[in-house]
Motif scaffolding. Sequence first.
Motif, PDB file in Angstrom:
ATOM      1  N   ARG A  25       0.829  -1.219   0.000  1.00 59.42           N
ATOM      2  CA  ARG A  25       0.000   0.000   0.000  1.00 59.42           C
ATOM      3  C   ARG A  25       0.857   1.260   0.000  1.00 59.42           C
ATOM      4  O   ARG A  25       0.537   2.227  -0.674  1.00 59.42           O
ATOM      5  CB  ARG A  25      -0.940  -0.013   1.197  1.00 59.42           C
ATOM      6  CG  ARG A  25      -2.040  -1.025   1.064  1.00 59.42           C
ATOM      7  CD  ARG A  25      -2.930  -1.016   2.262  1.00 59.42           C
ATOM      8  NE  ARG A  25      -4.012  -1.981   2.095  1.00 59.42           N
ATOM      9  CZ  ARG A  25      -4.750  -2.431   3.076  1.00 59.42           C
ATOM     10  NH1 ARG A  25      -4.539  -2.006   4.306  1.00 59.42           N
ATOM     11  NH2 ARG A  25      -5.705  -3.296   2.846  1.00 59.42           N
ATOM     12  N   ARG A  26       1.940   1.260   0.768  1.00 61.27           N
ATOM     13  CA  ARG A  26       2.816   2.436   0.776  1.00 61.27           C
ATOM     14  C   ARG A  26       3.392   2.679  -0.612  1.00 61.27           C
ATOM     15  O   ARG A  26       3.430   3.823  -1.096  1.00 61.27           O
ATOM     16  CB  ARG A  26       3.940   2.277   1.791  1.00 61.27           C
ATOM     17  CG  ARG A  26       4.735   3.598   1.932  1.00 61.27           C
ATOM     18  CD  ARG A  26       6.077   3.431   2.563  1.00 61.27           C
ATOM     19  NE  ARG A  26       6.877   2.541   1.742  1.00 61.27           N
ATOM     20  CZ  ARG A  26       7.861   1.809   2.211  1.00 61.27           C
ATOM     21  NH1 ARG A  26       8.171   1.827   3.487  1.00 61.27           N
ATOM     22  NH2 ARG A  26       8.550   1.019   1.413  1.00 61.27           N
ATOM     23  N   ILE A  29       0.729   4.181  -2.867  1.00 65.98           N
ATOM     24  CA  ILE A  29       0.545   5.606  -2.549  1.00 65.98           C
ATOM     25  C   ILE A  29       1.711   6.427  -3.072  1.00 65.98           C
ATOM     26  O   ILE A  29       1.522   7.499  -3.657  1.00 65.98           O
ATOM     27  CB  ILE A  29       0.367   5.781  -1.024  1.00 65.98           C
ATOM     28  CG1 ILE A  29      -0.977   5.175  -0.586  1.00 65.98           C
ATOM     29  CG2 ILE A  29       0.466   7.249  -0.616  1.00 65.98           C
ATOM     30  CD1 ILE A  29      -1.130   4.988   0.910  1.00 65.98           C
ATOM     31  N   ASP A  30       2.918   5.923  -2.892  1.00 62.86           N
ATOM     32  CA  ASP A  30       4.103   6.646  -3.378  1.00 62.86           C
ATOM     33  C   ASP A  30       4.080   6.816  -4.895  1.00 62.86           C
ATOM     34  O   ASP A  30       4.406   7.891  -5.407  1.00 62.86           O
ATOM     35  CB  ASP A  30       5.385   5.920  -2.969  1.00 62.86           C
ATOM     36  CG  ASP A  30       5.709   6.079  -1.494  1.00 62.86           C
ATOM     37  OD1 ASP A  30       5.040   6.883  -0.809  1.00 62.86           O
ATOM     38  OD2 ASP A  30       6.633   5.384  -1.022  1.00 62.86           O
ATOM     39  N   ARG A  40       4.323  12.204  -0.431  1.00 63.84           N
ATOM     40  CA  ARG A  40       3.396  11.223   0.134  1.00 63.84           C
ATOM     41  C   ARG A  40       2.411  11.918   1.068  1.00 63.84           C
ATOM     42  O   ARG A  40       1.200  11.673   1.027  1.00 63.84           O
ATOM     43  CB  ARG A  40       4.165  10.147   0.886  1.00 63.84           C
ATOM     44  CG  ARG A  40       3.260   9.089   1.487  1.00 63.84           C
ATOM     45  CD  ARG A  40       4.025   8.131   2.393  1.00 63.84           C
ATOM     46  NE  ARG A  40       5.112   7.475   1.694  1.00 63.84           N
ATOM     47  CZ  ARG A  40       6.295   7.193   2.253  1.00 63.84           C
ATOM     48  NH1 ARG A  40       6.520   7.501   3.510  1.00 63.84           N
ATOM     49  NH2 ARG A  40       7.228   6.585   1.556  1.00 63.84           N
ATOM     50  N   MET A  44      -1.617  11.986   0.561  1.00 65.02           N
ATOM     51  CA  MET A  44      -2.484  11.334   1.538  1.00 65.02           C
ATOM     52  C   MET A  44      -3.426  12.318   2.209  1.00 65.02           C
ATOM     53  O   MET A  44      -4.606  12.008   2.425  1.00 65.02           O
ATOM     54  CB  MET A  44      -1.645  10.594   2.575  1.00 65.02           C
ATOM     55  CG  MET A  44      -0.918   9.400   1.981  1.00 65.02           C
ATOM     56  SD  MET A  44       0.102   8.528   3.167  1.00 65.02           S
ATOM     57  CE  MET A  44      -1.145   7.875   4.247  1.00 65.02           C
TER      58      MET A  44
END
Length: 97
Positions: A25-26, A29-30, A40, A44
């Motif tokens: 997930r990170r 998102i990145d 980020r 977010m």
Amino acid sequence: MPAKTSSRSVRPRDLTLNIRTDSRRRNLIDRAAEALGQTRSEFMLAAACREAESVLLDQRFFLVDEAVFADFQARIEGAAPNPVLSQLLDTPPPWKG
């Protein structure tokens, strides 16, 4: 993810939000943040705020006291007739054609 400079005006930020996630997930998102040229955190925060606004705007049930409700009713009942809205409401939906 390296820090990026934003062209938006800088406002002081004195609060921190922390969340835990997994690497999949990170990384997702990145990649999305990078595609938009955002950090980020910027990505977010913007996504969380959009979702929060959507949730609040989608509310269908409101609790108000009697005075607020009486004021609301008076405004609704005192509104001038709107022929365009009346025509729209009287038009059958296309799927009932």
